[in-house]
Design a protein around this motif. Sequence first.
Motif, PDB file in Angstrom:
ATOM      1  N   GLY A 114      38.625  85.156  19.901  1.00  0.00           N
ATOM      2  CA  GLY A 114      38.138  85.334  21.601  1.00  0.00           C
ATOM      3  C   GLY A 114      37.718  86.489  22.128  1.00  0.00           C
ATOM      4  O   GLY A 114      37.716  87.605  21.612  1.00  0.00           O
ATOM      5  N   PRO A 115      37.022  86.491  23.503  1.00  0.00           N
ATOM      6  CA  PRO A 115      36.091  87.775  23.878  1.00  0.00           C
ATOM      7  C   PRO A 115      37.165  88.958  24.325  1.00  0.00           C
ATOM      8  O   PRO A 115      36.555  90.022  24.240  1.00  0.00           O
ATOM      9  CB  PRO A 115      35.589  87.079  25.231  1.00  0.00           C
ATOM     10  CG  PRO A 115      36.261  85.843  25.473  1.00  0.00           C
ATOM     11  CD  PRO A 115      36.629  85.402  23.984  1.00  0.00           C
ATOM     12  N   LYS A 116      38.283  88.372  24.774  1.00  0.00           N
ATOM     13  CA  LYS A 116      39.220  89.465  25.108  1.00  0.00           C
ATOM     14  C   LYS A 116      39.609  90.556  23.996  1.00  0.00           C
ATOM     15  O   LYS A 116      39.781  91.801  23.898  1.00  0.00           O
ATOM     16  CB  LYS A 116      40.582  89.176  25.686  1.00  0.00           C
ATOM     17  CG  LYS A 116      40.061  88.379  27.165  1.00  0.00           C
ATOM     18  CD  LYS A 116      41.468  87.822  27.647  1.00  0.00           C
ATOM     19  CE  LYS A 116      41.284  87.285  29.168  1.00  0.00           C
ATOM     20  NZ  LYS A 116      42.449  86.647  29.519  1.00  0.00           N
ATOM     21  N   SER A 134      35.454  79.278  19.674  1.00  0.00           N
ATOM     22  CA  SER A 134      36.644  79.086  20.755  1.00  0.00           C
ATOM     23  C   SER A 134      37.615  79.985  20.401  1.00  0.00           C
ATOM     24  O   SER A 134      37.275  80.911  19.713  1.00  0.00           O
ATOM     25  CB  SER A 134      37.198  77.869  20.208  1.00  0.00           C
ATOM     26  OG  SER A 134      38.032  77.859  18.857  1.00  0.00           O
ATOM     27  N   GLU A 135      38.749  79.937  20.967  1.00  0.00           N
ATOM     28  CA  GLU A 135      39.843  81.094  20.824  1.00  0.00           C
ATOM     29  C   GLU A 135      40.889  80.484  20.143  1.00  0.00           C
ATOM     30  O   GLU A 135      42.203  80.894  20.340  1.00  0.00           O
ATOM     31  CB  GLU A 135      40.222  81.561  22.269  1.00  0.00           C
ATOM     32  CG  GLU A 135      39.302  82.194  23.220  1.00  0.00           C
ATOM     33  CD  GLU A 135      40.032  82.589  24.356  1.00  0.00           C
ATOM     34  OE1 GLU A 135      40.958  82.978  24.528  1.00  0.00           O
ATOM     35  OE2 GLU A 135      39.080  82.763  25.478  1.00  0.00           O
ATOM     36  N   GLY A 247      42.272  78.501  29.518  1.00  0.00           N
ATOM     37  CA  GLY A 247      41.545  78.170  28.221  1.00  0.00           C
ATOM     38  C   GLY A 247      42.201  77.019  27.648  1.00  0.00           C
ATOM     39  O   GLY A 247      43.078  76.674  27.888  1.00  0.00           O
ATOM     40  N   GLU A 265      35.174  76.503  30.875  1.00  0.00           N
ATOM     41  CA  GLU A 265      34.683  76.866  29.350  1.00  0.00           C
ATOM     42  C   GLU A 265      34.763  78.314  28.867  1.00  0.00           C
ATOM     43  O   GLU A 265      35.011  78.310  27.728  1.00  0.00           O
ATOM     44  CB  GLU A 265      33.128  76.471  29.584  1.00  0.00           C
ATOM     45  CG  GLU A 265      32.954  75.025  29.751  1.00  0.00           C
ATOM     46  CD  GLU A 265      31.429  74.550  29.659  1.00  0.00           C
ATOM     47  OE1 GLU A 265      30.530  75.574  29.397  1.00  0.00           O
ATOM     48  OE2 GLU A 265      30.907  73.591  29.884  1.00  0.00           O
ATOM     49  N   ARG A 266      34.945  78.946  29.799  1.00  0.00           N
ATOM     50  CA  ARG A 266      35.125  80.439  29.493  1.00  0.00           C
ATOM     51  C   ARG A 266      36.523  81.140  29.793  1.00  0.00           C
ATOM     52  O   ARG A 266      36.746  81.022  30.948  1.00  0.00           O
ATOM     53  CB  ARG A 266      33.963  81.550  30.188  1.00  0.00           C
ATOM     54  CG  ARG A 266      32.699  80.996  29.831  1.00  0.00           C
ATOM     55  CD  ARG A 266      31.631  82.083  30.493  1.00  0.00           C
ATOM     56  NE  ARG A 266      31.712  83.396  29.954  1.00  0.00           N
ATOM     57  CZ  ARG A 266      31.763  84.423  30.678  1.00  0.00           C
ATOM     58  NH1 ARG A 266      32.374  84.416  31.763  1.00  0.00           N
ATOM     59  NH2 ARG A 266      32.071  85.639  30.114  1.00  0.00           N
ATOM     60  N   GLY A 267      37.170  81.555  28.961  1.00  0.00           N
ATOM     61  CA  GLY A 267      38.485  82.061  29.460  1.00  0.00           C
ATOM     62  C   GLY A 267      38.729  83.141  30.219  1.00  0.00           C
ATOM     63  O   GLY A 267      39.198  84.291  29.566  1.00  0.00           O
ATOM     64  N   ARG A 268      38.321  83.193  31.293  1.00  0.00           N
ATOM     65  CA  ARG A 268      38.377  84.211  32.246  1.00  0.00           C
ATOM     66  C   ARG A 268      39.165  83.987  33.380  1.00  0.00           C
ATOM     67  O   ARG A 268      39.083  82.775  33.768  1.00  0.00           O
ATOM     68  CB  ARG A 268      37.043  84.812  32.771  1.00  0.00           C
ATOM     69  CG  ARG A 268      36.092  85.208  31.539  1.00  0.00           C
ATOM     70  CD  ARG A 268      36.581  86.586  31.145  1.00  0.00           C
ATOM     71  NE  ARG A 268      35.757  87.183  30.093  1.00  0.00           N
ATOM     72  CZ  ARG A 268      35.738  87.145  28.866  1.00  0.00           C
ATOM     73  NH1 ARG A 268      36.500  86.237  28.534  1.00  0.00           N
ATOM     74  NH2 ARG A 268      34.764  87.652  28.159  1.00  0.00           N
ATOM     75  N   SER A 271      36.845  82.587  36.015  1.00  0.00           N
ATOM     76  CA  SER A 271      36.432  81.115  35.779  1.00  0.00           C
ATOM     77  C   SER A 271      37.322  80.339  36.309  1.00  0.00           C
ATOM     78  O   SER A 271      37.253  79.020  36.815  1.00  0.00           O
ATOM     79  CB  SER A 271      36.056  80.836  34.253  1.00  0.00           C
ATOM     80  OG  SER A 271      35.082  81.881  33.962  1.00  0.00           O
TER      81      SER A 271
END
Length: 386
Positions: A114-116, A134-135, A247, A265-268, A271
């Motif tokens: 994931g992005p983090k 995906s995460e 998410g 959709e985005r795990g923020r 969001s």
Amino acid sequence: MATTTLTGPRPTPRPGPLTGFTIGVTAARRRDELTALLTRRGAQVVEAPVLRIMPLADDLALRRATEACLAAPLDYVVATTGVGWRGWMSAAEGWGRGAALADVCRRAVVLTRGPKATGAVRASGLGEGFSPGSEATGELLTWLLARPLAGRRIAVQEHGVRLDDFAAALRERGAEVISVPVYRWAPPDDPAPVRRLVEQTVRRQVHALAFTSAPAVSAFVATAAADGLRDALLDALRGDVLPVCVGALCARPFADLGLPAEFPERGRLGSLVRLLAETLPSRGRRELDLGSTRLTLQGNAALVDGESRLLSPRGAAVLRALAERPGHVLSRADLLRTAWPDVAADEHTVDEHAVEAAVGRLRAALGPHGKLIRTVPKRGYRLAVG
């Protein structure tokens, strides 16, 4: 300590998309940030951290795992969370082993979940070799299992819970796996706020619950089960109370329970808040044209000609009942059945005098707009039209 923002009769001149809605925040990390984002949009927040992170910077297990990573070259390194990766690098730096750990990771293929986790790896001066769309940890495992693993050394940074199945699958393929326990989840120091939030959820005194981790979902349900409220909690989450997760991975425990949960959709966090701001009003808003007055009901708020008045949950329930049939008279018994569904079956718990008191408080909360609620002698109450 949990804080509850109480309703009151004050007007809020510029209502936001979440005005009138009460949202339970279960996060431990970044709780203040999430609360600020919600309150900025008008929400009332009940804070009840379900879990707390126990850092293991001084834990012998983490240091042993780090030394094992440094004993020989690594082939793959799996970063599962940003906070975990930063904690690992920081702990190694404190032991004087930061440069060595960064070097051994630089020579390996780093996989990020994931992005983090990706952002944390890049911030440490490294780059990711693979990051799934995906995460899901399962995608990392699938990618690894598609490669020859016999004799390969793989470090797996865990994220609060052990990844025993993940490690076992790699070991079955001949890999040497080093589990790196950077932190673990623990119960909150004070469980009372979580138990109160469970009760508020069961009583429909909150409109939504916000979750930022899958372990928090499981722990919240476990708290309800320990108090004999599991079935009542799940019933509330199936209908009146909206569960929202950061998410898909966070929402998985709800899916396992057969419960729908919303997630962006985005795990923020941003969001997550935007999703709440879009979804809650569509579920809980009603607009009425009362002739010379425009009334909008949203959560526990009444917007009268654009001016917002915050109501108590009971007052909002009474007003909603009257708004179902504007101009028609509802008896005290009718209102009792509608606005007190949790206690109306027990006539010894509440009686029609409670309706009179609730209507009085509702009128006071509405201020000059309290005249919208008319008393019909010997019959009941109605919402004025015209």
